[in-house]
Design an enzyme around this catalytic site. Structure first.
Site, PDB file in Angstrom:
ATOM      1  N   ASP A  73      97.479  72.507  63.187  1.00  0.00           N
ATOM      2  CA  ASP A  73      98.310  72.447  61.974  1.00  0.00           C
ATOM      3  C   ASP A  73      98.435  73.840  61.370  1.00  0.00           C
ATOM      4  O   ASP A  73      97.570  74.708  61.575  1.00  0.00           O
ATOM      5  CB  ASP A  73      97.761  71.434  60.958  1.00  0.00           C
ATOM      6  CG  ASP A  73      96.383  71.787  60.425  1.00  0.00           C
ATOM      7  OD1 ASP A  73      95.532  72.196  61.238  1.00  0.00           O
ATOM      8  OD2 ASP A  73      96.154  71.663  59.213  1.00  0.00           O
ATOM      9  N   GLU A 139      93.319  70.971  59.131  1.00  0.00           N
ATOM     10  CA  GLU A 139      92.397  72.009  58.675  1.00  0.00           C
ATOM     11  C   GLU A 139      92.936  72.678  57.427  1.00  0.00           C
ATOM     12  O   GLU A 139      92.186  73.014  56.519  1.00  0.00           O
ATOM     13  CB  GLU A 139      92.177  73.049  59.786  1.00  0.00           C
ATOM     14  CG  GLU A 139      90.922  73.896  59.587  1.00  0.00           C
ATOM     15  CD  GLU A 139      91.118  75.111  58.693  1.00  0.00           C
ATOM     16  OE1 GLU A 139      90.114  75.674  58.225  1.00  0.00           O
ATOM     17  OE2 GLU A 139      92.280  75.507  58.459  1.00  0.00           O
TER      18      GLU A 139
HETATM   19 ZN   LIG Z   1      92.792  78.463  60.500  1.00  0.00          ZN
END
Ligand SMILES: [Zn+2]
Length: 384
Positions: A73, A139
């Site tokens: 991501d 994340e």
């Molecule tokens: Zn990162």
């Protein structure tokens, strides 16, 4: 050697802005399955958050199991017109690969995937132990449906990890200058001072909470420690001071200040709260009436103590780049804070300078060199 630049480009072309998968994990699944990895996808969700797709892949069945971790991501590109190369095109211009995630961290993933595929190809498709990949799509946002749940899911399947390399951009100026071997903890809180509302012309009839808040803010900014062997000093920073008063002739009844503490291994969260509350009590005397509201935090401090694994990574980096990386615990939090509960984890990836910026980009040569470093790490790991 599989081409890490092509893999990074293909990944950048997937619009995987958290929590969207964008085809990035599907792409890796195809690539890894073809090379003999057993690949699993796991979707996690919880109330109030979007479901997130994750990937776990393993080649080999025996120990030791070397884990590479990362996230596909990316943060949003912001104003796409401000980019000199479109953020999801993966264009190579001059000697750099451009695009959102080039550095943080599709580039890093491309390098360890290329290195792992090359190692397997050179060893008849079988590592001497196991190589695993743990790739999350969560994340950059709340980090609730990614690494933390994927590790638990893997543990429940009986997976064990011996060592981990997290491919986050760890280097400061030049590839090979820094390994991250630990991170500070992060704790958020709000200080609330209660007063008594009243007319500003008659302060004796009111109790202005702003006076008390200023006293406590001053007291709480004193140093928390002098640092430790592996860490710089802990610090408390106020991030917002709020009264919300829209009236010019009113003394408010309450004032608030938000703060964040980045703390080292001299503290635990409980110990920090005690320290901060003790300082507030001393500064407040019986004049200021206050309370603290502490937010829950899953970002505890940790340090990965130097070991033979650290030595192996340092040696591989030095052999390829001619540089002796320094072991650092600086910067914000990362998913290493979850991985450390399962095995020792080091963070090593690209140079972080353009991460999250317009025109995020990685030198093509750095992608090639980082792949060679990961390849050398794998070689040494299974030779030992
Ligand atoms: Zn990162």
């Amino acid at each position: 050697m599989p081409d890490p630049v092509a893999i990074a480009r293909d990944l950048i072309q997937c619009r995987s802005i958290t929590p969207v998968e964008g085809g990035a994990l599907a792409y890796l699944q195809t690539l890894l399955s073809r090379a003999g990895f057993e690949v699993h996808r796991a979707i996690f969700a919880e109330p109030g958050t979007a479901p997130v797709d994750n990937l776990y892949a393993r080649a080999g069945a025996s120990r030791p199991n070397l884990l590479f971790a990362g996230h596909t991501d990316v943060v949003p590109p912001g104003n796409e017109a401000a980019w000199s190369h479109p953020p999801f095109a993966g264009e190579v211009a001059g000697d750099r690969l451009y695009g959102r995630g080039a550095v943080d961290m599709k580039g890093g993933i491309a390098c360890f995937v290329a290195a792992a595929l090359d190692y397997l190809a050179a060893n008849g498709g079988r590592p001497k132990g196991s190589i695993s990949l743990l790739i999350t799509g969560d994340e950059e946002s709340v980090a609730l449906n990614g690494t933390i749940k994927l590790l638990k899911w893997a543990a429940e399947r009986g997976e064990t990890f011996d060592h981990c390399i997290l491919g986050e951009p760890s280097n400061v100026e030049v590839l090979g200058d820094t390994i991250k071997a630990g991170r500070r903890g992060s704790l958020n809180g709000t200080l609330i001072v209660a007063g008594r509302q009243g007319h500003v012309a008659y302060p004796e009839r009111a109790d202005n909470p702003i006076r008390g808040l200023v006293t406590l803010i001053a007291a709480l900014q004193a140093p928390l420690d002098e640092g430790s062997e592996h860490f710089t000093p802990s610090h408390l920073e106020f991030t917002s001071v709020d009264v919300g008063n829209t009236t010019v002739n009113l003394i408010p009844g309450e004032a608030r200040a938000r703060f964040n503490i980045r703390y080292n291994d001299r503290h635990s969260q409980a110990g920090l709260k005690t320290l901060v509350e003790r300082r507030a009590r001393a500064a407040a005397g019986d004049r200021v009436h206050y309370s603290f509201d502490w937010q829950p935090s899953n970002a505890d401090v940790f340090v990965t103590k130097p070991s033979s694994f650290t030595g192996l990574a340092v040696a591989a980096i030095a052999e390829i780049t001619g540089r002796e990386p320094k072991l650092s615990t600086s910067g914000g939090t990362s998913d290493a804070r979850f991985i450390k509960d399962y095995c020792p984890v080091l963070e090593f990836g690209l140079v972080g300078q353009t991460m999250h910026a317009v025109d995020e980009s990685a030198p093509v040569q750095d992608l090639i060199t980082l792949t060679a470093i990961y390849r050398r790490i794998i070689e040494k790991y299974f030779a030992g």
